[in-house]
Design a protein around this motif. Structure first.
Motif, PDB file in Angstrom:
ATOM      1  N   PRO A 116       0.823  -1.209   0.000  1.00  0.00           N
ATOM      2  CA  PRO A 116       0.000   0.000   0.000  1.00  0.00           C
ATOM      3  C   PRO A 116       0.857   1.258   0.000  1.00  0.00           C
ATOM      4  O   PRO A 116       1.906   1.312   0.646  1.00  0.00           O
ATOM      5  N   LEU A 117       0.401   2.270  -0.742  1.00  0.00           N
ATOM      6  CA  LEU A 117       1.012   3.587  -0.666  1.00  0.00           C
ATOM      7  C   LEU A 117       0.497   4.268   0.602  1.00  0.00           C
ATOM      8  O   LEU A 117      -0.719   4.358   0.788  1.00  0.00           O
ATOM      9  N   PRO A 118       1.361   4.730   1.467  1.00  0.00           N
ATOM     10  CA  PRO A 118       0.897   5.321   2.727  1.00  0.00           C
ATOM     11  C   PRO A 118      -0.063   6.480   2.511  1.00  0.00           C
ATOM     12  O   PRO A 118       0.181   7.372   1.701  1.00  0.00           O
ATOM     13  N   LEU A 138       3.295  -1.795 -11.112  1.00  0.00           N
ATOM     14  CA  LEU A 138       1.878  -1.508 -11.282  1.00  0.00           C
ATOM     15  C   LEU A 138       1.391  -0.631 -10.147  1.00  0.00           C
ATOM     16  O   LEU A 138       1.885  -0.734  -9.024  1.00  0.00           O
ATOM     17  N   LEU A 139       0.409   0.207 -10.440  1.00  0.00           N
ATOM     18  CA  LEU A 139      -0.386   0.836  -9.381  1.00  0.00           C
ATOM     19  C   LEU A 139      -1.764   0.209  -9.452  1.00  0.00           C
ATOM     20  O   LEU A 139      -2.390   0.207 -10.521  1.00  0.00           O
ATOM     21  N   ALA A 140      -2.232  -0.332  -8.348  1.00  0.00           N
ATOM     22  CA  ALA A 140      -3.540  -0.986  -8.308  1.00  0.00           C
ATOM     23  C   ALA A 140      -4.482  -0.221  -7.389  1.00  0.00           C
ATOM     24  O   ALA A 140      -4.094   0.171  -6.280  1.00  0.00           O
ATOM     25  N   VAL A 141      -5.696   0.005  -7.866  1.00  0.00           N
ATOM     26  CA  VAL A 141      -6.760   0.614  -7.068  1.00  0.00           C
ATOM     27  C   VAL A 141      -8.042  -0.162  -7.344  1.00  0.00           C
ATOM     28  O   VAL A 141      -8.176  -0.820  -8.381  1.00  0.00           O
ATOM     29  N   ALA A 142      -8.984  -0.071  -6.440  1.00  0.00           N
ATOM     30  CA  ALA A 142     -10.269  -0.744  -6.612  1.00  0.00           C
ATOM     31  C   ALA A 142     -11.402   0.234  -6.358  1.00  0.00           C
ATOM     32  O   ALA A 142     -11.271   1.171  -5.563  1.00  0.00           O
ATOM     33  N   CYS A 165      -1.035   9.478  -7.251  1.00  0.00           N
ATOM     34  CA  CYS A 165      -0.615   8.130  -6.844  1.00  0.00           C
ATOM     35  C   CYS A 165       0.264   7.487  -7.915  1.00  0.00           C
ATOM     36  O   CYS A 165       1.278   6.835  -7.595  1.00  0.00           O
ATOM     37  N   LEU A 166      -0.100   7.656  -9.177  1.00  0.00           N
ATOM     38  CA  LEU A 166       0.706   7.096 -10.265  1.00  0.00           C
ATOM     39  C   LEU A 166       2.102   7.693 -10.269  1.00  0.00           C
ATOM     40  O   LEU A 166       3.099   6.991 -10.466  1.00  0.00           O
TER      41      LEU A 166
END
Length: 249
Positions: free
Chosen positions: A5-7, A21-25, A56-57
């Motif tokens: 996780p990114l803080p 990768l950057l993952a989000v849901a 975030c990216l």
């Protein structure tokens, strides 16, 4: 760890198949239009969502964006506001996108095809990128996806209720992280599921999309394989605070 996780934000970096990768849901573009239809008036936060995702990216220095389901909000044809939000988002993105189709994404492909962007849409039962599996969670992940080292899912929008010493309470989005319990999947597929992966349940990127209170009695999970398919899971706040076993928070 392959999924970190990114803080401070509901997004994670994933190292898989030679890519960052950057993952989000659960982005739920156009959610305000859906809420308006239900009689709730809220000013659109489309620009804020887009800017947060772009930030975030950049923080992650990501090569690809993976959306773990529910990029859009309307279950049927998208509202005009949703189309406009998605168009602005994809005009701003500079990396390819993998969308793992969620239960709100059934009619999105025809819209996404209109955009000049590198977009891959995978089936609802999920996909693998190297050793990491992704599935939205509204249906059972495919057996091949369960063969990954880590399974990332969304759909639940997990939140915890935190109380202070004087009886005040607040809601916080949370990550759930644990190991997959193989028995429910073996029963579902009629064959043994061995070497079950770790599982990471993502918080919703959209803070207006509600959530499952994972530490409140009487609340039920949404995914057909949860909570039975998740063993010894712990909850973590967006800032990284480890809360311990989610049932005991």
């Amino acid at each position: 760890m392959r999924v970190e996780p990114l803080p401070g934000v509901p997004a994670a970096t994933v190292d898989a198949d030679g890519e960052r990768l950057l993952a989000v849901a659960d982005y739920h573009a156009g959610i305000e239009a859906g809420l308006r239809y239900e009689g709730v008036e809220l000013q659109s936060a489309a620009e804020d969502r887009r800017e947060q995702l772009l930030t975030c990216l950049n923080r992650a220095r990501a090569d690809r964006l993976v959306i773990v389901g529910d990029l859009g909000h309307a279950i049927g044809d998208p509202f005009d506001d949703e189309r406009a939000e998605l168009e602005a988002l994809f005009e701003a993105l500079e990396v390819p996108v993998t969308l793992v189709k969620g239960n709100h994404d059934g009619s999105l492909e025809s819209v996404l095809n209109d955009f000049d962007a590198d977009i891959e849409v995978t089936p609802g039962h999920g996909t693998r990128i190297g050793p990491v599996g992704f599935a939205h969670g509204h249906t059972w992940p495919a057996p091949d996806v369960l063969g990954a080292d880590v399974l990332c899912v969304g759909h639940e929008h997990p939140v915890v209720r935190l109380e202070d010493s004087v009886g005040g309470a607040q809601k916080e989005r949370a990550w759930l992280r644990g190991s997959l319990a193989s028995a429910p999947f073996s029963e579902q597929f009629g064959q043994p599921v061995e070497d079950a992966p770790d599982i990471v349940v993502f918080p919703a990127f959209n803070d207006r999309s509600g959530g499952t209170w994972v530490n409140v009695d009487g609340q039920e999970f949404l995914a057909p394989f949860l909570p039975e398919g998740m063993a010894a899971a712990e909850a973590f706040l967006l800032d990284g605070t480890r809360l311990g076993a989610y049932q005991q928070v």
